[in-house]
Design a protein around this motif. Structure first.
Motif, PDB file in Angstrom:
ATOM      1  N   LEU A  11       6.014   9.271   8.302  1.00  0.00           N
ATOM      2  CA  LEU A  11       7.342   8.847   7.885  1.00  0.00           C
ATOM      3  C   LEU A  11       8.133   9.942   7.166  1.00  0.00           C
ATOM      4  CD1 LEU A  11       6.447   5.283   6.579  1.00  0.00           C
ATOM      5  CD2 LEU A  11       7.525   5.894   8.741  1.00  0.00           C
ATOM      6  N   GLY A  12       7.479  11.063   6.885  1.00  0.00           N
ATOM      7  CA  GLY A  12       8.148  12.175   6.211  1.00  0.00           C
ATOM      8  C   GLY A  12       8.395  11.913   4.727  1.00  0.00           C
ATOM      9  N   LEU A  13       7.474  11.194   4.083  1.00  0.00           N
ATOM     10  CA  LEU A  13       7.611  10.862   2.666  1.00  0.00           C
ATOM     11  C   LEU A  13       6.787  11.827   1.828  1.00  0.00           C
ATOM     12  CD1 LEU A  13       7.215   6.988   2.871  1.00  0.00           C
ATOM     13  CD2 LEU A  13       9.322   8.329   2.880  1.00  0.00           C
ATOM     14  N   GLU A  14       7.358  12.286   0.743  1.00  0.00           N
ATOM     15  CA  GLU A  14       6.646  13.150  -0.195  1.00  0.00           C
ATOM     16  C   GLU A  14       5.782  12.291  -1.100  1.00  0.00           C
ATOM     17  OE1 GLU A  14       6.838  16.497  -0.240  1.00  0.00           O
ATOM     18  OE2 GLU A  14       8.185  16.421   1.469  1.00  0.00           O
TER      19      GLU A  14
ATOM     20  N   ALA B 129       0.827  -1.206   0.000  1.00  0.00           N
ATOM     21  CA  ALA B 129       0.000   0.000   0.000  1.00  0.00           C
ATOM     22  C   ALA B 129       0.866   1.263   0.000  1.00  0.00           C
ATOM     23  CB  ALA B 129      -0.919  -0.005   1.214  1.00  0.00           C
ATOM     24  N   LEU B 130       1.976   1.244   0.734  1.00  0.00           N
ATOM     25  CA  LEU B 130       2.857   2.405   0.787  1.00  0.00           C
ATOM     26  C   LEU B 130       3.554   2.623  -0.547  1.00  0.00           C
ATOM     27  CD1 LEU B 130       3.801   4.623   2.682  1.00  0.00           C
ATOM     28  CD2 LEU B 130       5.631   3.113   3.441  1.00  0.00           C
ATOM     29  N   ARG B 131       3.970   1.549  -1.193  1.00  0.00           N
ATOM     30  CA  ARG B 131       4.570   1.681  -2.529  1.00  0.00           C
ATOM     31  C   ARG B 131       3.584   2.310  -3.505  1.00  0.00           C
ATOM     32  NH1 ARG B 131       7.435  -4.172  -3.208  1.00  0.00           N
ATOM     33  NH2 ARG B 131       9.361  -3.682  -2.117  1.00  0.00           N
ATOM     34  N   GLY B 132       2.337   1.873  -3.467  1.00  0.00           N
ATOM     35  CA  GLY B 132       1.321   2.430  -4.360  1.00  0.00           C
ATOM     36  C   GLY B 132       0.993   3.875  -4.033  1.00  0.00           C
TER      37      GLY B 132
ATOM     38  N   THR C 136       5.994   4.532  -6.077  1.00  0.00           N
ATOM     39  CA  THR C 136       7.300   3.972  -6.385  1.00  0.00           C
ATOM     40  C   THR C 136       7.149   2.486  -6.694  1.00  0.00           C
ATOM     41  OG1 THR C 136       9.559   3.702  -5.599  1.00  0.00           O
ATOM     42  CG2 THR C 136       7.850   3.482  -3.974  1.00  0.00           C
ATOM     43  N   GLY C 137       8.065   1.979  -7.450  1.00  0.00           N
ATOM     44  CA  GLY C 137       8.046   0.563  -7.778  1.00  0.00           C
ATOM     45  C   GLY C 137       8.827  -0.230  -6.752  1.00  0.00           C
TER      46      GLY C 137
END
Length: 107
Positions: free
Chosen positions: A103-106, A45-48, A52-53
């Motif tokens: 998590l501080g992800l854009e 789910a986080l990858r989607g 990102t692949g």
């Protein structure tokens, strides 16, 4: 990776700008309760959500690792490699926007 006796190391290039480590044991215990339909693992789910692949050619590495040793009930231990001084406990069914922000992800 080191060759025996040669003293020479080899390297493999990746496109990762960072790495997110997800405890596989916690993820298995919590189960598939993330994503739009609440039927995906946190990693998938986080990858989607971040777009990102998988593999070394993606822009961000999101990988499951062996047990990190914290083992909270109903939560998953996640470490953002860019800020590894703080380990995050992600509760089941947390919205992906909140997970990414924690998590501080854009996105």
């Amino acid at each position: 990776m080191e060759r025996s006796g040669a003293g020479v190391t080899r390297a493999v290039r990746s496109n990762w700008s960072g790495a997110v480590l997800i405890c596989a044991k916690c993820s298995k215990k919590v189960g598939r309760c993330f994503g739009p339909k609440r039927d995906q693992s946190l990693m998938k789910a986080l990858r989607g959500h971040v777009g990102t692949g998988k593999g070394r050619k993606s822009r961000l590495g999101i990988v499951e690792v062996k047990c990190l040793g914290v083992c909270p009930k109903g939560e998953i231990v996640v470490v953002n490699g860019c800020a590894s001084d703080t380990w995050h406990l992600i509760p089941r069914r947390m919205a992906m926007d909140e997970v990414a922000a924690t998590l501080g992800l854009e996105t």
